[in-house]
Structure formats: structure tokens, C-alpha cells
Write an enzyme that holds these catalytic residues in place. Structure first.
Site, short mmCIF file in Angstrom:
data_model
loop_
_atom_site.label_atom_id
_atom_site.label_comp_id
_atom_site.label_asym_id
_atom_site.label_seq_id
_atom_site.Cartn_x
_atom_site.Cartn_y
_atom_site.Cartn_z
N ARG A 199 70.42 82.23 13.16
CA ARG A 199 69.67 82.38 12.13
C ARG A 199 70.14 81.27 11.13
NH1 ARG A 199 69.72 88.24 9.67
NH2 ARG A 199 71.74 88.17 9.09
N ASP A 208 70.99 95.61 0.60
CA ASP A 208 71.52 94.56 1.62
C ASP A 208 70.86 93.60 2.48
OD1 ASP A 208 70.90 97.16 2.73
OD2 ASP A 208 71.78 96.17 4.57
N ASN A 209 69.34 93.78 2.26
CA ASN A 209 68.45 92.82 2.90
C ASN A 209 67.81 92.11 1.86
OD1 ASN A 209 69.27 93.87 5.45
ND2 ASN A 209 67.68 95.26 5.34
N ARG A 245 77.10 92.90 13.14
CA ARG A 245 77.06 92.37 14.35
C ARG A 245 76.39 90.87 14.22
NH1 ARG A 245 70.72 94.30 15.51
NH2 ARG A 245 70.29 94.83 13.42
N GLY A 258 78.60 95.22 5.47
CA GLY A 258 79.19 93.94 5.97
C GLY A 258 78.42 93.46 7.30
N ASP A 305 78.12 98.27 18.48
CA ASP A 305 78.73 97.33 19.51
C ASP A 305 78.48 95.92 19.13
OD1 ASP A 305 75.80 97.00 19.54
OD2 ASP A 305 75.80 97.54 21.65
N GLY A 306 78.17 95.68 17.88
CA GLY A 306 77.92 94.22 17.41
C GLY A 306 76.87 93.43 18.27
P1 AMP Z 1 70.48 96.32 9.26
O1 AMP Z 1 69.86 97.62 9.40
O2 AMP Z 1 70.19 95.10 10.56
O3 AMP Z 1 70.21 95.69 8.14
O4 AMP Z 1 71.97 96.53 9.27
C1 AMP Z 1 72.41 97.65 8.60
C2 AMP Z 1 73.99 97.61 8.66
O5 AMP Z 1 74.38 97.97 9.89
C3 AMP Z 1 74.71 96.43 8.78
O6 AMP Z 1 75.91 96.53 8.19
C4 AMP Z 1 74.84 95.55 10.11
O7 AMP Z 1 75.79 95.02 10.32
C5 AMP Z 1 75.19 97.12 10.61
N1 AMP Z 1 74.67 97.07 12.26
C6 AMP Z 1 73.43 97.12 12.59
N2 AMP Z 1 73.54 97.20 13.93
C7 AMP Z 1 74.58 96.87 14.41
C8 AMP Z 1 75.41 96.97 15.53
N3 AMP Z 1 74.66 97.19 16.63
N4 AMP Z 1 76.72 96.83 15.74
C9 AMP Z 1 77.38 96.78 14.68
N5 AMP Z 1 76.79 96.94 13.18
C10 AMP Z 1 75.40 97.09 13.22
MG MG Z 2 70.56 93.92 6.98
#
Ligand code: AMP
Ligand code: MG
Length: 495
Positions: free
Chosen positions: A174, A251-252, A91, A88, A123-124
Site C-alpha cells: 500500500r 484509526d482509519n 499486520r 497499532g 496472525d499478522g
Molecule cells: P482494521 O480492522 O484492519 O482497521 O484493523 C484493526 C486493528 O486490528 C489494527 O490494529 C490491525 O493491525 C489489527 N489487525 C487486524 N487484522 C489482524 C491480523 N490478522 N493480525 C494482527 N492484527 C490484526
Molecule cells: Mg485499520
């Protein structure tokens, strides 16, 4: 007073379990660092209004403008091959949607806008380096003609983000045609929520699949075909410019066929299919040469998730799932060969695709193997082929070494079977073989300066990359591959 953004939201109208209603968390001292005026125009937004207080407050997540319906989307995903039933938007927040001046429906997403129900331990937030990296690389990809989510704005938050050390925080706006991913379907499949799968399928088909592509197909078949075709075209485009995504998790993998999630991505310098940039990809799962197989694997995960809605009968559903995955392979192979034929100066009519197939594959393999043996620069060697057409073979010879004579002779013979004036051929080749790509060492140098407060290098690189297919003699330094001491050891990891 007219609204800042004429929002027209559709995702928010889907059932409650598709997302979590969530406003962005305000930040201390927002400063607008970058605004993409060309994209404003495409979206029908007023750049002056976005630069104003109200605009910057929206882009920072400090104010929720009229008409927005901020939410965090629910999704799951396979990360490096392992299934995670709930990821989900941890952030990122979907502010809402709008219909652009081009008539297309776009999502406005704030990345780094604070915690959500899906943040787990995170931390979002995002920090400036990866935010500017995505801004630069996404826009470079767009200029290269690769389907991609776009970057509308980058805002510094005036707050530190804690990683290994305290780093300057930032929010990226984005823009994408969708933020639905293969992982969104997997989220509901994992919960055996057939009703949600059907509703999501109907939504995506209505939004993304052209009416003529739905003919005679059930919604789930139309969706699977659309995603398979989009991924095939997308990954062929990546391969053609030497792009390595780095985190091709499900998820990407977005359903509209746009590149999404610029984390540890980078462009290859010397040609080597085993090239990997992400320091977390120790097995090389997402190496340059593995990308087609991984994209197909991701399409297979979508097909699997869709089985409950593909057909009532399991065996028929399975056949349909398999057909979608096979479709990816056919379309990818065709798109890849078309792209690489063009890169060596061959424009074969679609109905002649199968003619000289083996001969052309051999010709391309000969070139790529020679480049690999000599660690030839991928971008510069293809660009130099255009110059070889009009007489200057120096660089191609240097790139291919002892095998150059034989390969060039075969190539000339093949070109003679597709006669056209040299100038015309070179002109066409120069439109598929970029002169400029965002080379990782240049990107990192620009980001180092930018994070230290000097955007000069970033702006020069950005401006050059807006016209990647034009020779720009005053920017030749940006065409050079890295010297050994310039090679980037660790790429910004997006978090
Ligand atoms: P990503 O690696 O950006 O595709 O993120 C994978 C998952 O980790 C997704 O669910 C993101 O929303 C979550 N995520 C990545 N970085 C953060 C962050 N700093 N705070 C909260 N969730 C994160
Ligand atoms: Mg992602």
C-alpha cells in the site's frame, strides 16, 4: 548498482515510542500477482526491477532492501464508538518512505507482512480475497478522482491463512501520503504524553500542511484545520460517487485526507441513505447517509486529543477545538453542495455559492427523495441526467416515476438560469457522474474467480474501472445493478 527503492525515511527518526522496529516475516513461495506500473512511474520506481527476484522478495517481505527501516506504527482508536487505547500496526509494516517522481513523500506499507508487537491474538496475515479487493477498489477510487491510498502490488505468499477455513495468503503493498491517523494522536493523548503530541503535530504539519495554510496559526491549529478540511473534501467525494467506507473508526481516519483501510467497503447500487454493507455494523453507524456526521465526530476526537497542545489555557484550547469541528461542517456542506450541483449540471462560481442555496437544496432533495422512493440506481440515474440534457429523458423518467414531470420541469427552469450549450453541459456532467463504479456483485464475482486462480474477470473489471467517466459500449454489462439473485449478502471483511 542503484538501490531498488531510494528510501528517504522520516517516521523512523521520531522517538522510539512512536513505533516498534519490526522486519516483515518471510513467506514460503512468493508470486507476484499484480504490479501497478502507472503507480511505479509516479513513484519513480522501475517496474522491471520490482518484477525481478529482489523486487518480489521485497514486496513479499522476504528481504529488507537497502535503505528501508521497517517498523510497526503505534496508534489507538475509537472502533464503532468505543475507545481502544492500543491498536497499532498488527499486520502491516511501514517499510520506509520515498520521494516520488512527483516530488511527494510516500509511505511504502506492506499489509499482511507478519506479526508485530501490536498483533495481539492475530496472525499478522491477510488473505488473497481482501488483498485483491483493496487493490481493485483503491485503484478504482483513484480513477474516480477520490483521494486514496494506492495499491502498488499484490503478492501471493504460497502459505495458507487460517480464518474459518484455510485460505490463500497474500501481501498488499500500500502506498499513501501518510499512515498517521486520528488514532495516532489519540494514542499519545490517552497516555497524557504531551511531548509526543507536540512532536507528532510538528511532524504532520511539516509533512502535510502547505506553508500558506500555516500562516498565523499554531501547529496544532494548522493541523486540526488541515484534517478537518481534508475529511470534508474526502467525504463529499465519497458521497458523490455513492461510496460507503464501512469502518470509519478513528484509526482509519488518515491525516492527509486519503481514503484508507478498504475492509467491508462498497458502492451503493439503488439510492438509500441507510445503506450499510459491513455485516459487523449492525446499528448502521457507518451507513451512507451517516458518513458526514461520523467524519465530523472523528474530527472532534482529533480536536479533543489535541487540547493539551492547542493552548495553555483550557478554555481557549476548547474554543480552538470547537472551531476546528465547526470548520469541518462549513467545508463539508459547501463541498457536498458544490459536488451535487455539478452532478445535476450546475456550475456555480464559488463567490455565488450562497445564491439560490435553498432553491438548489430543494431541487437536490427532490431528486434524491424521488430516487429513494423508486429505488433508482444512484450511479445510473445521475449518468442518465447527462443524457436528459441532450434530449433523452427516458431513464430519468423511469427512475423518478410519477414525480418525474414536476422535477424535470423545475430542473430545466434552474438550468436556464445557468445557460450553456447542451453538449458542453453534458460533457461536464459526464466528468462528475461516472458510468462505471466497482459494483459489489461484480467485485465479488471477480474475486471468486481470482481466488480460484482465474484473473480474467478481475483484469477486465480493473481495466474498465481505469476510465470510469468514459462510455465503454463493450462493457455495458458492468453498468447494470445486480439482479435480486446477484445481490451480495456478505461483504469480504478485510481480515
Ligand atoms: P482494521 O480492522 O484492519 O482497521 O484493523 C484493526 C486493528 O486490528 C489494527 O490494529 C490491525 O493491525 C489489527 N489487525 C487486524 N487484522 C489482524 C491480523 N490478522 N493480525 C494482527 N492484527 C490484526
Ligand atoms: Mg485499520
Amino acid at each position: 548498482m542503484s538501490a531498488l527503492v531510494p528510501f528517504d525515511n522520516s517516521y523512523a527518526a521520531l522517538p522510539a515510542r512512536f513505533s516498534a522496529r519490526q522486519d516483515p516475516t518471510p513467506v514460503r513461495a512468493p508470486t507476484l500477482l499484480k504490479l501497478n506500473e502507472g503507480l511505479c512511474e509516479q513513484l519513480g520506481l522501475d517496474p522491471a526491477a520490482l518484477r525481478g527476484d529482489e523486487g518480489v522478495a521485497m514486496l513479499a517481505g522476504n528481504a529488507v532492501p537497502d535503505g528501508a527501516a521497517p517498523l510497526a506504527m503505534a496508534y489507538a482508536g475509537h472502533q464503532f464508538g468505543h475507545f481502544v487505547p492500543q491498536l497499532g500496526d498488527g499486520r502491516a509494516i511501514l517499510l520506509g518512505e520515498l520521494i516520488g517522481a512527483d516530488g511527494v513523500r510516500y509511505d511504502l506499507h506492506l499489509k499482511g507482512a507478519g506479526r508485530t508487537k501490536f498483533s495481539r491474538g492475530g496472525d499478522g496475515r491477510a488473505w488473497l480475497g481482501p488483498v485483491l479487493r483493496e487493490y481493485l477498489v483503491a485503484e478504482a477510487m483513484h480513477a474516480l478522482g477520490v483521494p486514496t491510498t494506492r495499491a502498488l502490488a499484490a503478492v501471493a505468499t504460497g502459505e495458507p491463512v487460517l480464518r474459518e477455513s484455510a485460505l490463500p495468503g497474500a501481501v498488499l503493498t500500500r502506498v499513501g501520503q501518510s499512515h498517521v491517523r486520528v488514532g495516532t494522536f489519540q494514542y499519545f493523548a490517552a497516555r497524557e504524553d504531551e511531548e509526543a503530541l507536540a512532536a507528532l503535530t510538528a511532524y504532520v504539519v511539516e509533512r502535510h500542511v502547505p506553508a500558506e495554510a500555516r500562516d498565523g496559526k499554531s501547529p496544532a491549529e494548522a493541523l486540526l484545520d488541515h484534517v478537518a478540511a481534508g475529511q470534508a473534501a474526502l467525504v463529499a467525494a465519497w458521497m458523490g460517487v455513492g461510496f460507503i467506507h464501512g469502518v470509519m473508526n478513528t484509526d482509519n481516519t488518515q491525516v492527509a485526507g486519503e481514503t484508507i483501510d478498504y475492509g467491508p467497503c462498497a458502492f451503493m447500487d439503488h439510492y438509500d441513505p441507510a445503506t450499510v454493507f459491513s455485516s459487523i455494523d449492525r446499528q448502521g453507524r457507518y451507513a451512507y447517509g451517516n458518513q458526514p456526521a461520523i467524519a465530523q465526530w472523528n474530527v472532534a476526537r482529533l480536536a479533543e486529543a489535541l487540547i493539551p497542545v492547542l493552548d495553555d489555557k483550557d478554555d481557549i484550547a476548547l474554543d480552538k477545538a470547537k472551531a476546528g469541528v465547526d470548520r469541518f461542517a462549513d467545508l463539508f456542506n459547501r463541498a457536498y453542495l458544490t459536488r451535487f450541483r455539478e452532478k445535476v449540471g450546475l456550475w456555480v462560481p464559488a463567490d455565488d455559492h450562497a445564491a439560490r442555496l435553498d432553491e438548489d437544496k430543494d431541487l437536490l432533495t427532490g431528486l434524491l427523495d424521488g430516487m429513494a422512493d423508486h429505488r433508482a440506481d444512484f450511479t445510473n440515474t445521475f449518468r442518465a441526467l447527462g443524457r436528459a440534457v441532450t434530449g433523452d429523458e427516458t431513464e430519468v423518467r423511469a427512475a423518478l416515476g410519477a414525480g418525474a414531470d414536476a422535477w424535470l420541469a423545475r430542473w430545466r427552469q434552474r438550468l436556464a438560469q445557468d445557460p450553456r450549450p447542451d453538449d458542453e453541459r453534458r460533457g461536464l456532467m459526464d466528468q462528475v457522474n461516472p458510468a462505471f463504479i466497482p459494483r459489489n456483485h461484480q467485485v465479488e464475482a471477480a474475486l471468486d474467480d481470482a481466488v480460484a486462480g482465474d484473473l480474467g474477470r478481475f483484469d477486465r473489471l480493473f481495466d474498465t474501472l481505469r476510465r470510469p467517466y468514459d462510455d465503454q459500449p463493450d462493457q455495458v454489462l458492468l453498468q447494470a445493478p445486480p439482479t435480486p439473485d446477484q445481490v451480495v449478502r456478505a461483504t469480504f471483511c478485510g481480515t
